[in-house]
Design a protein around this motif. Structure first.
Motif, mmCIF file in Angstrom:
data_model
loop_
_atom_site.group_PDB
_atom_site.id
_atom_site.type_symbol
_atom_site.label_atom_id
_atom_site.label_comp_id
_atom_site.label_asym_id
_atom_site.label_seq_id
_atom_site.Cartn_x
_atom_site.Cartn_y
_atom_site.Cartn_z
ATOM 1 N N VAL A 117 0.842 -1.194 0.000
ATOM 2 C CA VAL A 117 0.000 0.000 0.000
ATOM 3 C C VAL A 117 0.879 1.247 0.000
ATOM 4 C CG1 VAL A 117 -1.774 1.289 1.252
ATOM 5 C CG2 VAL A 117 -1.806 -1.223 1.271
ATOM 6 N N LEU A 118 0.464 2.254 -0.770
ATOM 7 C CA LEU A 118 1.165 3.533 -0.813
ATOM 8 C C LEU A 118 0.192 4.658 -0.455
ATOM 9 C CD1 LEU A 118 3.600 5.364 -1.527
ATOM 10 C CD2 LEU A 118 2.835 5.260 -3.927
ATOM 11 N N ASP A 119 0.531 5.426 0.582
ATOM 12 C CA ASP A 119 -0.272 6.581 0.993
ATOM 13 C C ASP A 119 0.489 7.851 0.629
ATOM 14 O OD1 ASP A 119 -2.051 8.325 2.232
ATOM 15 O OD2 ASP A 119 -1.160 8.051 4.216
ATOM 16 N N LEU A 120 -0.115 8.674 -0.213
ATOM 17 C CA LEU A 120 0.524 9.902 -0.679
ATOM 18 C C LEU A 120 -0.032 11.104 0.075
ATOM 19 C CD1 LEU A 120 0.290 9.036 -4.480
ATOM 20 C CD2 LEU A 120 2.356 8.897 -3.053
ATOM 21 N N CYS A 121 0.839 12.060 0.422
ATOM 22 C CA CYS A 121 0.447 13.236 1.214
ATOM 23 C C CYS A 121 -0.087 12.772 2.570
ATOM 24 C CB CYS A 121 -0.587 14.082 0.491
ATOM 25 S SG CYS A 121 -0.181 14.489 -1.225
ATOM 26 N N THR A 122 0.709 12.027 3.299
ATOM 27 C CA THR A 122 0.228 11.289 4.468
ATOM 28 C C THR A 122 -0.090 12.147 5.680
ATOM 29 O OG1 THR A 122 0.611 9.258 5.735
ATOM 30 C CG2 THR A 122 2.476 10.762 5.519
ATOM 31 N N ILE A 177 13.306 5.411 -4.258
ATOM 32 C CA ILE A 177 13.328 4.300 -3.306
ATOM 33 C C ILE A 177 11.990 3.573 -3.190
ATOM 34 C CG2 ILE A 177 15.137 5.442 -1.959
ATOM 35 C CD1 ILE A 177 13.008 6.018 0.168
ATOM 36 N N LEU A 178 10.936 4.091 -3.822
ATOM 37 C CA LEU A 178 9.639 3.420 -3.727
ATOM 38 C C LEU A 178 9.647 2.114 -4.522
ATOM 39 C CD1 LEU A 178 6.994 6.280 -4.159
ATOM 40 C CD2 LEU A 178 7.588 5.066 -2.060
ATOM 41 N N PRO A 179 8.961 1.085 -4.006
ATOM 42 C CA PRO A 179 8.753 -0.117 -4.820
ATOM 43 C C PRO A 179 7.982 0.245 -6.093
ATOM 44 C CG PRO A 179 8.147 -0.513 -2.522
ATOM 45 C CD PRO A 179 8.378 0.960 -2.657
ATOM 46 N N VAL A 180 8.031 -0.629 -7.074
ATOM 47 C CA VAL A 180 7.435 -0.283 -8.371
ATOM 48 C C VAL A 180 5.992 -0.751 -8.520
ATOM 49 C CG1 VAL A 180 9.645 -0.235 -9.546
ATOM 50 C CG2 VAL A 180 8.373 -2.387 -9.415
ATOM 51 N N GLU A 181 5.485 -1.582 -7.597
ATOM 52 C CA GLU A 181 4.122 -2.083 -7.753
ATOM 53 C C GLU A 181 3.383 -2.073 -6.420
ATOM 54 O OE1 GLU A 181 4.355 -5.952 -9.616
ATOM 55 O OE2 GLU A 181 3.752 -5.056 -11.515
ATOM 56 N N PHE A 182 2.145 -1.599 -6.465
ATOM 57 C CA PHE A 182 1.315 -1.537 -5.265
ATOM 58 C C PHE A 182 -0.071 -2.103 -5.561
ATOM 59 C CE2 PHE A 182 4.488 1.698 -4.540
ATOM 60 C CZ PHE A 182 4.768 1.599 -3.190
ATOM 61 N N ASP A 183 -0.631 -2.757 -4.549
ATOM 62 C CA ASP A 183 -2.016 -3.221 -4.652
ATOM 63 C C ASP A 183 -2.987 -2.061 -4.475
ATOM 64 O OD1 ASP A 183 -1.886 -6.361 -4.578
ATOM 65 O OD2 ASP A 183 -0.441 -5.656 -3.079
ATOM 66 N N LEU A 184 -2.577 -1.091 -3.678
ATOM 67 C CA LEU A 184 -3.451 0.040 -3.375
ATOM 68 C C LEU A 184 -2.626 1.319 -3.281
ATOM 69 C CD1 LEU A 184 -6.181 1.298 -2.353
ATOM 70 C CD2 LEU A 184 -5.430 0.682 -0.035
ATOM 71 N N ILE A 185 -3.051 2.343 -3.978
ATOM 72 C CA ILE A 185 -2.484 3.683 -3.830
ATOM 73 C C ILE A 185 -3.612 4.582 -3.344
ATOM 74 C CG2 ILE A 185 -1.415 5.645 -4.998
ATOM 75 C CD1 ILE A 185 -0.149 3.660 -6.942
#
Length: 290
Positions: A117-122, A177-185
Motif C-alpha cells: 500500500v502507498l499513501d501519498l500526502c500522508t 526508493i519506492l517499490p514499483v508495484e502496489f495493490d493500493l495507492i
C-alpha cells in the motif's frame, strides 16, 4: 484549591461560545484534558481539587480557542478510526470525513495476502498507520513533503508499532526508493479550490495551506498524482482518493483518462460522495503499450 466543575465548565463554555458551534462539547474536552476528570464528573457538576496552575492552564486554552486556534491543536491529539493521533501546528487535523476512505481501502484489501500500500500526502499518517495496524501483514509506504507534518507522522507511526515505511519527499517528484508495484495507492490530497481557500473559517486557516490548496479548481493533485502513480499499480490494483463536495465527476474523468476502470463513488454518513476509487484492469503487457 477546590472548585465546582459546573461553574468552571460554564465559564469555559461562555468564553469559547462565539468561536464554535459546539461549545458544550469542546468545553468538556478541555476540562477533561486539563483536570483529568471524566465526562460524568462534569455533567454531575462535582467538586474537585485542582492546582492553581491547572486552572490558569485551562483559562489560557479557553482564551486561545476563543481566538480561533483549533481545539485539536490545543489538545495535542485527536481520534481517528479508533486510535488517537498526535496533532499540532503544521499538520492537517484528522477528520471523520476521511474514515470512509480507510473503510473502502480495508474492504478492497480483504482476501489479499501481504498487500503493498502507498499513501501519498500522508500528513499525520492517520491513513497509512491505520491500514498498517488493521492489516499487520501489509507493506505500507507513506510519503510526506512537509518537515513539520513529517515529525507528527513519525511520532504516530512509532506509537502504533512503526509498521509504515515513511519517505520524506515531494509526492509530485520522482522518488527512486519506492517499490514499483502496489495493490493500493491511496491519498487524501489537498483539494480546496482557490475560491474556497479565500473563504476559509478562521480556525481552518491555522492548518497548513499546503495540505488544503488544490489549485484553482481544486483538482491539481488528482491530475498529477494519478498521472504519476498510475503505472505503480499492479494489475487489479486500486487507486483511492478522498474528494471535496461536488468533485466526484471530475475525479472520475481523471481516472478514465488514465485508463483506470471500475470507477466507484462512496458516500459518507451525511450522504455526501467523499471517496472515489478506480481499478487497474490492464495486464502488464497492455500497460507497457500505453
Amino acid at each position: 484549591m477546590r472548585i465546582s466543575l459546573r461553574d468552571v465548565y460554564s465559564g469555559v463554555k461562555n468564553t469559547i461560545f462565539p468561536q464554535t458551534e459546539d461549545a458544550a462539547f469542546e468545553a468538556k474536552e478541555l476540562l477533561q484534558a486539563v483536570f483529568g476528570v471524566s465526562r460524568q464528573d462534569i455533567l454531575l457538576g462535582r467538586e474537585t481539587e485542582v492546582e492553581s496552575e491547572q486552572l490558569d492552564r485551562l483559562q489560557e486554552l479557553a482564551r486561545r480557542r476563543a481566538s480561533g486556534e483549533p481545539l485539536q491543536y490545543l489538545l495535542g491529539e485527536w481520534d481517528f478510526y479508533g486510535r488517537t493521533f498526535s496533532v499540532g501546528p503544521g499538520v492537517l487535523i484528522p477528520r471523520a470525513d476521511t474514515e470512509p476512505l480507510v473503510e473502502k481501502a480495508l474492504e478492497f484489501l480483504k482476501g489479499k495476502p501481504n498487500p503493498r500500500v502507498l499513501d501519498l500526502c500522508t500528513g499525520t499518517g492517520c491513513i497509512a498507520v491505520t491500514i498498517g495496524a488493521e492489516r499487520p501483514d501489509a507493506e505500507v509506504w507513506a510519503v510526506e513533503k512537509s518537515p513539520e507534518a513529517w515529525a507528527f507522522f513519525c511520532r504516530n507511526n512509532e506509537k502504533y508499532g512503526g509498521r509504515v515505511h515513511g519517505v520524506l519527499a515531494d509526492a509530485l517528484m520522482e522518488i527512486p526508493i519506492l517499490p514499483v508495484e502496489f495493490d493500493l495507492i491511496i491519498s487524501n490530497p489537498p483539494y480546496l479550490t482557490a475560491e474556497e481557500m479565500a473563504d476559509l473559517q478562521p480556525e481552518v486557516r491555522k492548518e497548513p495551506a499546503m495540505a488544503l490548496d488544490g489549485g484553482e479548481d481544486g483538482l491539481s493533485f488528482y491530475r498529477q498524482l494519478t498521472g504519476r502513480y498510475r503505472s505503480f499499480l499492479k494489475p487489479g490494483g486500486m487507486m483511492a482518493y478522498e474528494i471535496g463536495m461536488g468533485q466526484e465527476n471530475a475525479v472520475c474523468e481523471i481516472f478514465l483518462q488514465n485508463r483506470l476502470d471500475s470507477v466507484c463513488q462512496t458516500k459518507d454518513l451525511h450522504g455526501i460522495i467523499r471517496v472515489v476509487t478506480a481499478e487497474n484492469k490492464l495486464s502488464r503487457t497492455d500497460a507497457g503499450n500505453q
